[in-house]
Design a protein around this motif. Structure first.
Motif, short mmCIF file in Angstrom:
data_model
loop_
_atom_site.label_atom_id
_atom_site.label_comp_id
_atom_site.label_asym_id
_atom_site.label_seq_id
_atom_site.Cartn_x
_atom_site.Cartn_y
_atom_site.Cartn_z
N ALA A 51 -0.05 3.86 -3.08
CA ALA A 51 -0.76 5.13 -2.85
C ALA A 51 -0.15 6.29 -3.64
O ALA A 51 -0.90 7.04 -4.30
CB ALA A 51 -0.78 5.43 -1.35
N TYR A 75 -9.50 -1.54 7.07
CA TYR A 75 -8.55 -1.20 6.00
C TYR A 75 -8.96 0.07 5.25
O TYR A 75 -8.10 0.76 4.70
CB TYR A 75 -8.41 -2.36 5.02
N SER A 76 -10.26 0.36 5.22
CA SER A 76 -10.73 1.51 4.44
C SER A 76 -10.19 2.82 4.98
O SER A 76 -9.70 3.66 4.23
CB SER A 76 -12.26 1.54 4.42
N LEU A 124 -8.26 3.70 -4.29
CA LEU A 124 -7.34 2.93 -3.46
C LEU A 124 -8.09 2.09 -2.44
O LEU A 124 -7.72 0.93 -2.18
CB LEU A 124 -6.37 3.88 -2.75
N ILE A 125 -9.14 2.64 -1.85
CA ILE A 125 -9.94 1.88 -0.89
C ILE A 125 -10.58 0.67 -1.56
O ILE A 125 -10.59 -0.44 -1.01
CB ILE A 125 -11.01 2.80 -0.27
N LEU A 181 0.82 -1.21 0.00
CA LEU A 181 0.00 0.00 0.00
C LEU A 181 0.85 1.26 0.00
O LEU A 181 0.51 2.25 -0.64
CB LEU A 181 -0.92 -0.02 1.22
N SER A 201 -6.50 3.06 4.36
CA SER A 201 -6.21 3.33 2.95
C SER A 201 -6.44 4.79 2.60
O SER A 201 -5.65 5.41 1.87
CB SER A 201 -7.10 2.45 2.06
N VAL A 230 -7.93 -2.02 -2.24
CA VAL A 230 -7.47 -2.72 -1.05
C VAL A 230 -8.54 -3.67 -0.51
O VAL A 230 -8.23 -4.76 -0.02
CB VAL A 230 -7.07 -1.71 0.04
#
Length: 251
Positions: A102, A180-181, A119-120, A98, A184, A123
């Motif tokens: 990013a 994770y959101s 990106l969210i 990540l 991210s 992931v």
């Protein structure tokens, strides 16, 4: 159930407060929790203004992750060829770091909300896809056989048996995706964004405001906990049978 973690958190904060106020390295390096709360409240307007972009990107990214994950899972469930082709690619996608991805997303798509949302989704769609796939596989084979013996087609079996079986698995995957959101979104904002908690943290760090960095960290953790709790509320409303079964197992 709620009391033990609250007591533990209060104990840890008390230890931190005492250590930072007595033998700690100094307020500029390790401020006390009371100072973090005080300074965060004093700067609440800026903190709140940067919280909304992060929350908005997180919620939209989560929703798109669910939609994309569901679509891939249905494809994998209905087609053996798709399962053999898609699942290895999904696994490989999760090996990309990540911290390296990013900045590339920011370079490719700019500094707005879109790269954070993208990106969210990138992931999280693996966990949502896999949770749906495992849920579809958990469907009771006797129920599937019964419906097929009564002339039900593939889609009728899917809607009646396989999809309801997948929903509890999906809720578990959703809770993983929630954690994770937010992370991210923060990573994307660190790499480059117009506003957000990541931008706020970076500015506070560059001006040596450790107290404001920690205030933003507390806000980030609070967002994650609120979304996590909402997932249980949604499950209790939408899937009462699954919630009651888990509560019975816990007791």
């Amino acid at each position: 159930m709620v009391l033990p973690p609250l007591v533990l958190v209060a104990l840890l904060l008390a230890i931190w407060e005492i250590y930072a106020a007595t033998i700690g390295p100094g307020a500029d390096v390790l401020p006390t929790p009371s100072r973090v709360a005080q300074q965060g409240w004093a700067d609440r307007e800026n903190l709140l203004a940067n919280t909304w972009p992060t929350l908005r990107a997180t919620v939209i990214g989560l929703a798109l992750s669910v939609a994309v994950g569901f679509g891939f899972a249905v494809l994998v469930d209905l087609s053996g060829l798709a399962r053999r082709a898609v699942l290895p690619v999904l696994v490989v996608s999760q090996t990309l770091p990540l911290v390296a991805l990013a900045p590339l997303v920011i370079v490719w798509f700019g500094f707005g909300q879109f790269p954070k949302i993208l990106l969210i989704v990138f992931v999280n769609f693996f966990s949502t896809t896999l949770s749906f796939v495992e849920g579809f596989r958990s469907a009771d084979p006797d129920s599937v056989a019964l419906l097929r013996s009564m002339g039900a087609g593939r889609w009728r079996v899917f809607r009646t048996v396989r999809l309801p079986s997948a929903l509890p698995y999906f809720m578990a995957g959703l809770r993983i995706a929630i954690t994770y959101s937010v992370v991210s979104a923060i990573f994307a904002e660190y790499a480059g964004a117009e506003a957000g908690l990541g931008v706020y943290m970076q500015f506070a760090k560059n001006t040596f405001r450790t107290d404001l960095v920690l205030a933003a960290v507390f806000v980030t953790a609070s967002l994650t906990l609120i979304l996590f709790a909402l997932s249980y509320l949604i499950e209790r409303i939408a899937l009462p049978w699954a919630f009651l079964v888990r509560a019975g197992e816990a007791s």
